[in-house]
Design an enzyme around this catalytic site. Structure first.
Site, mmCIF file in Angstrom:
data_model
loop_
_atom_site.group_PDB
_atom_site.id
_atom_site.type_symbol
_atom_site.label_atom_id
_atom_site.label_comp_id
_atom_site.label_asym_id
_atom_site.label_seq_id
_atom_site.Cartn_x
_atom_site.Cartn_y
_atom_site.Cartn_z
ATOM 1 C CB ALA A 8 -0.731 -0.011 1.303
ATOM 2 N NE ARG A 48 -0.801 -4.670 9.126
ATOM 3 C CZ ARG A 48 -1.358 -5.254 7.994
ATOM 4 N NH1 ARG A 48 -1.067 -4.654 6.945
ATOM 5 N NH2 ARG A 48 -2.080 -6.461 8.037
ATOM 6 C CG ASP A 68 -3.669 1.032 -6.362
ATOM 7 O OD1 ASP A 68 -3.160 0.391 -7.137
ATOM 8 O OD2 ASP A 68 -3.065 1.322 -5.135
ATOM 9 C CG HIS A 101 -3.940 -9.223 -1.288
ATOM 10 N ND1 HIS A 101 -3.090 -8.368 -0.089
ATOM 11 C CD2 HIS A 101 -3.615 -10.379 -0.984
ATOM 12 C CE1 HIS A 101 -2.322 -9.151 0.358
ATOM 13 N NE2 HIS A 101 -2.519 -10.432 -0.018
ATOM 14 C CB CYS A 132 -21.667 -13.227 -7.898
ATOM 15 S SG CYS A 132 -23.002 -14.229 -6.799
ATOM 16 C CB CYS A 158 -23.050 -17.541 -9.894
ATOM 17 S SG CYS A 158 -22.889 -15.987 -10.535
ATOM 18 C CB CYS A 187 -25.317 -11.849 -8.265
ATOM 19 S SG CYS A 187 -24.723 -12.574 -9.866
ATOM 20 C CB CYS A 239 -26.820 -16.475 -9.362
ATOM 21 S SG CYS A 239 -25.708 -15.999 -7.993
ATOM 22 C CB ILE A 263 7.979 5.013 -2.221
ATOM 23 C CG1 ILE A 263 7.983 3.846 -0.796
ATOM 24 C CG2 ILE A 263 7.902 4.393 -3.633
ATOM 25 C CD1 ILE A 263 6.778 3.493 -0.650
HETATM 26 P P1 NAD Z 1 0.748 -1.646 5.102
HETATM 27 O O1 NAD Z 1 -0.307 -0.711 5.316
HETATM 28 O O2 NAD Z 1 1.023 -2.881 5.996
HETATM 29 O O3 NAD Z 1 2.034 -0.909 5.005
HETATM 30 C C1 NAD Z 1 2.293 0.352 4.064
HETATM 31 C C2 NAD Z 1 3.689 0.618 4.687
HETATM 32 O O4 NAD Z 1 4.315 1.656 3.593
HETATM 33 C C3 NAD Z 1 3.914 1.234 5.921
HETATM 34 O O5 NAD Z 1 4.997 0.706 6.658
HETATM 35 C C4 NAD Z 1 4.152 2.828 5.680
HETATM 36 O O6 NAD Z 1 5.198 3.263 6.573
HETATM 37 C C5 NAD Z 1 4.707 2.677 4.387
HETATM 38 N N1 NAD Z 1 4.760 4.004 3.512
HETATM 39 C C6 NAD Z 1 3.524 4.462 3.041
HETATM 40 N N2 NAD Z 1 3.671 5.665 2.575
HETATM 41 C C7 NAD Z 1 4.941 5.322 2.011
HETATM 42 C C8 NAD Z 1 5.679 6.225 1.211
HETATM 43 N N3 NAD Z 1 5.339 7.433 0.551
HETATM 44 N N4 NAD Z 1 7.250 6.257 1.318
HETATM 45 C C9 NAD Z 1 7.836 4.957 1.951
HETATM 46 N N5 NAD Z 1 7.038 4.273 2.753
HETATM 47 C C10 NAD Z 1 5.661 4.518 2.796
HETATM 48 O O7 NAD Z 1 0.667 -2.083 3.599
HETATM 49 P P2 NAD Z 1 0.659 -3.418 3.227
HETATM 50 O O8 NAD Z 1 1.719 -4.253 3.585
HETATM 51 O O9 NAD Z 1 0.705 -3.537 1.651
HETATM 52 O O10 NAD Z 1 -0.503 -4.207 3.589
HETATM 53 C C11 NAD Z 1 -1.878 -3.625 3.645
HETATM 54 C C12 NAD Z 1 -2.978 -4.601 2.731
HETATM 55 O O11 NAD Z 1 -4.211 -3.774 2.484
HETATM 56 C C13 NAD Z 1 -2.347 -5.337 1.520
HETATM 57 O O12 NAD Z 1 -2.351 -6.467 1.569
HETATM 58 C C14 NAD Z 1 -3.246 -4.481 0.454
HETATM 59 O O13 NAD Z 1 -4.094 -5.739 -0.010
HETATM 60 C C15 NAD Z 1 -4.387 -3.832 1.148
HETATM 61 N N6 NAD Z 1 -4.293 -2.412 0.829
HETATM 62 C C16 NAD Z 1 -4.105 -2.040 -0.582
HETATM 63 C C17 NAD Z 1 -4.043 -0.720 -0.879
HETATM 64 C C18 NAD Z 1 -3.869 -0.322 -2.146
HETATM 65 O O14 NAD Z 1 -4.484 -0.872 -3.218
HETATM 66 N N7 NAD Z 1 -3.583 0.947 -2.728
HETATM 67 C C19 NAD Z 1 -4.411 0.591 0.007
HETATM 68 C C20 NAD Z 1 -4.566 0.020 1.404
HETATM 69 C C21 NAD Z 1 -4.521 -1.409 1.698
#
Ligand code: NAD
Length: 252
Positions: free
Chosen positions: A26, A38, A108, A125, A133, A136, A158, A161, A242
Site C-alpha cells: 500500500a 498500517r 488499485d 489480493h 458474486c 456464482c 448479483c 443469481c 518511495i
Molecule cells: P501496510 O499498510 O501494512 O504498510 C504500508 C507501509 O508503507 C507502511 O510501513 C508505511 O510506513 C509505508 N509507506 C507508506 N507511504 C510511504 C511512502 N510514501 N514512502 C515510504 N513508505 C511509505 O501495507 P501492506 O503491507 O501493503 O498491507 C496492507 C494490505 O492492504 C495489502 O495486503 C493490500 O491488499 C491492502 N491495501 C491496498 C491498498 C491499495 O491498493 N493501494 C491500500 C491499502 C491497503
C-alpha cells in the site's frame, strides 16, 4: 537526475540485474492519495474497528457491514487516483527489460494504469475495479455496480443469481487464489534482485516471497518508511520516501 550518493550502490545493483521481481504494498500508492492500512495515517491505525469489519464472515453475515463496505467502495480514493513517480519508476524498469514480475498486494490497478504490462502484474489480493458474486463467481466491471448504488441500491446483489456481491479482492478470512500465489512464488524464486516496496511485509503468504527470493540467491532491497519484518535479511534497507527514492535507483 541528482542522486543521493548513498543510493549509488543500489542503482548499480539494479543496473546489473536481469530478472528483477518487485513486490509492492500500500505504501507505493499513498502519494497517489490512497491511504495505507498500517502506516502512521493508515486506515487501521486510525480506526482499529475497520480491520474487524473487513473479514469475509462479517461481510456475508451482516447487511449493515455490506452497506458500509459499498459506501466505502463508492467513496474509494482509487477512482480519482493517478499513478505517482514511484509507479512510473517501475514502468521504467520494465521498459529497460529488467522487470521479471511485479507482485502487488494493492487492489488499485495503478501499476497497469501507469503503463506496466498486465501480464507482468501479479495481483495477489485482487482488484477493486471488478465485482465478484460470492455464489456464482460471476465477475463484472465495478462501475456497473457503483451505478446501481448511485441509483439508490445499498446492498446490490448479483443480477444473474441473486447472490451476495463483493469487490474482487481478498478479504480477511478469504482464501487466496492458489494459482496466483503459486505464480508469485515461482517468480520470486527466479529473481536475481527483489525490490520490496511500501509494505510492512506482515501479510502472508505473500510476505513469504521475500525470504524465498533471498534463499534462491537474489539480492534483497527494501524501500519503506518504517521497519519491516525482513530488514534483518536485506542487503539494503532504505527508510525514505518511495516517490523520491525509486526514480533515483531505477535509472534514467
Ligand atoms: P501496510 O499498510 O501494512 O504498510 C504500508 C507501509 O508503507 C507502511 O510501513 C508505511 O510506513 C509505508 N509507506 C507508506 N507511504 C510511504 C511512502 N510514501 N514512502 C515510504 N513508505 C511509505 O501495507 P501492506 O503491507 O501493503 O498491507 C496492507 C494490505 O492492504 C495489502 O495486503 C493490500 O491488499 C491492502 N491495501 C491496498 C491498498 C491499495 O491498493 N493501494 C491500500 C491499502 C491497503
Amino acid at each position: 537526475m541528482a542522486i543521493d550518493p548513498q543510493l549509488l550502490p543500489i542503482r548499480d545493483w539494479i543496473d546489473a540485474a536481469k530478472r528483477i521481481v518487485v513486490l509492492t504494498g500500500a505504501g507505493i500508492s499513498t502519494d497517489s492519495g490512497i491511504p495505507d492500512f498500517r502506516g502512521p495515517q493508515g486506515v487501521w491505525t486510525r480506526n482499529p474497528q475497520a480491520e474487524k469489519q473487513s473479514t469475509i464472515q462479517n461481510y456475508l453475515a451482516d447487511p449493515q457491514v455490506r452497506r458500509a463496505a459499498w459506501q466505502g467502495r463508492l467513496d474509494h480514493p482509487a477512482w480519482s487516483a493517478r499513478p505517482n513517480s514511484g509507479h512510473l519508476a517501475i514502468v521504467h524498469l520494465e521498459r529497460r527489460g529488467k522487470l521479471h514480475a511485479l507482485i502487488t498486494q494493492n487492489i488499485d490497478e495503478l501499476h497497469q494504469i501507469a503503463g506496466n504490462s498486465p501480464d507482468k502484474v501479479i495481483e495477489v489480493h485482487g482488484t477493486i475495479r471488478r465485482t465478484m458474486c460470492w455464489s456464482c463467481g460471476e465477475r463484472r466491471p465495478m462501475e456497473q455496480t457503483l451505478q446501481r448504488l448511485h441509483e439508490g441500491e445499498q446492498d446490490p446483489h448479483c443480477l444473474t443469481c441473486g447472490g451476495i456481491l463483493k469487490s474482487d479482492t481478498i478479504s480477511f478470512g478469504q482464501a487466496l487464489v492458489p494459482q496466483v500465489i503459486d505464480r508469485a512464488m515461482r517468480a520470486a524464486a527466479q529473481a536475481d534482485l527483489m525490490l520490496a516496496i511500501g509494505s510492512t511485509l506482515q501479510v502472508y503468504p505473500v510476505a513469504g516471497a521475500v525470504p524465498l527470493a533471498r534463499e534462491s540467491g537474489a539480492k534483497l532491497v527494501i524501500v519503506n518508511a518504517q521497519p519491516t519484518a525482513f530488514d534483518d535479511i536485506a542487503d539494503a534497507v532504505i527508510n525514505g520516501s518511495i516517490g523520491e527514492v525509486l526514480p533515483q535507483i531505477c535509472g534514467d
